[in-house]
Design an enzyme around this catalytic site. Structure first.
Site, short mmCIF file in Angstrom:
data_model
loop_
_atom_site.label_atom_id
_atom_site.label_comp_id
_atom_site.label_asym_id
_atom_site.label_seq_id
_atom_site.Cartn_x
_atom_site.Cartn_y
_atom_site.Cartn_z
CG ASP A 8 -1.70 1.24 1.41
OD1 ASP A 8 -2.36 1.65 0.44
OD2 ASP A 8 -1.66 1.82 2.51
CG ASP A 10 -1.77 7.82 1.00
OD1 ASP A 10 -1.26 8.90 1.34
OD2 ASP A 10 -2.24 7.62 -0.13
CG ASP A 165 -1.94 2.29 6.61
OD1 ASP A 165 -2.41 3.27 7.21
OD2 ASP A 165 -2.03 2.16 5.38
#
Length: 229
Positions: A8, A10, A165
């Protein structure tokens, strides 16, 4: 054997949440809406801008939603120069490069943002592909972005590892059947485990991650913080 690592962007490659939160907070304050970090974490982190804006401003037209989202991302790009990679990321990328493991980014970020962030971080040439949800046609938490990446590389879920996250990203990766390591930049380790990650770590320097990578493969069991893997 591990054949691909999917990251991922961000909150995983770079901790953008503090910057995104600051910009959202300022823009929403102009409209009389006060948000705190808990609100951002639970209602906004990892989601696409149009969904966030529609939730907050149901009275907005489609054009107003796009205009507000575009303004928010333009302000983000102006401030992105202050960003730095999550500690240990470059070491993981180098480790995978040495072993011929394919590496790609899978993100809900707008295409222009993804390109800009990777350029600011000097990472634009470190990944074989950048898969952007907007271009795929489906966004996280749907599993499709990760399934699309697997299909592109001709791999099955057991041959890949994901770093994520956010709740939406983890649901996407886990839903695609891929072993997922959670980066605790926006959620607590216990929250990440509840979402289905096999390991929750603060950053890429964590010794448990390197034990996992040292096996040259990915297990299906959950590894707890402080436990031997």
């Amino acid at each position: 054997m591990l054949a691909a690592i999917l990251y991922d962007l961000d909150g995983t490659i770079v901790n953008t949440d503090p910057l995104h939160f600051r910009i959202w907070q300022a823009l929403l304050k102009e409209h009389g809406i006060e948000i705190d970090e808990e609100f951002y974490k639970n209602r906004m982190s990892g989601r696409l801008n149009p969904f966030i804006v529609r939730d907050l401003f149901p009275e907005f037209s489609s054009e107003e939603v796009i205009k507000f989202s575009d303004r928010k991302e333009a302000e983000f790009r102006e401030l992105a120069a202050e960003l730095t990679p999550i500690p240990g990321l470059l070491e993981v990328i180098a480790w995978a490069d040495e072993r011929g493991i394919k590496q790609a980014v899978v993100t809900n970020a707008p295409p222009e943002n993804a390109k800009h962030m990777l350029s600011v971080l000097n990472l634009e040439h470190r990944f074989e592909r950048v898969f952007v949800s907007q271009e795929i046609g489906m966004a996280k938490p749907d599993p499709e972005p990760y399934l699309y990446a697997l299909a592109y590389f001709g791999l099955n879920a057991q041959q890949a590892l994901v770093f994520e996250d956010s709740p939406s990203g983890i649901r996407s990766a886990v839903g695609a059947g891929i072993s997922t390591v959670g980066i605790a930049s926006s959620q607590t380790p216990s929250e990440l485990y509840d979402l289905g990650v096999m390991l929750a770590i603060p950053d890429f320097k964590d010794s448990q991650l390197w034990k996992l990578l040292g096996k040259s493969g990915v297990g299906s069991g959950r590894v707890g913080v402080g436990e031997e893997s």
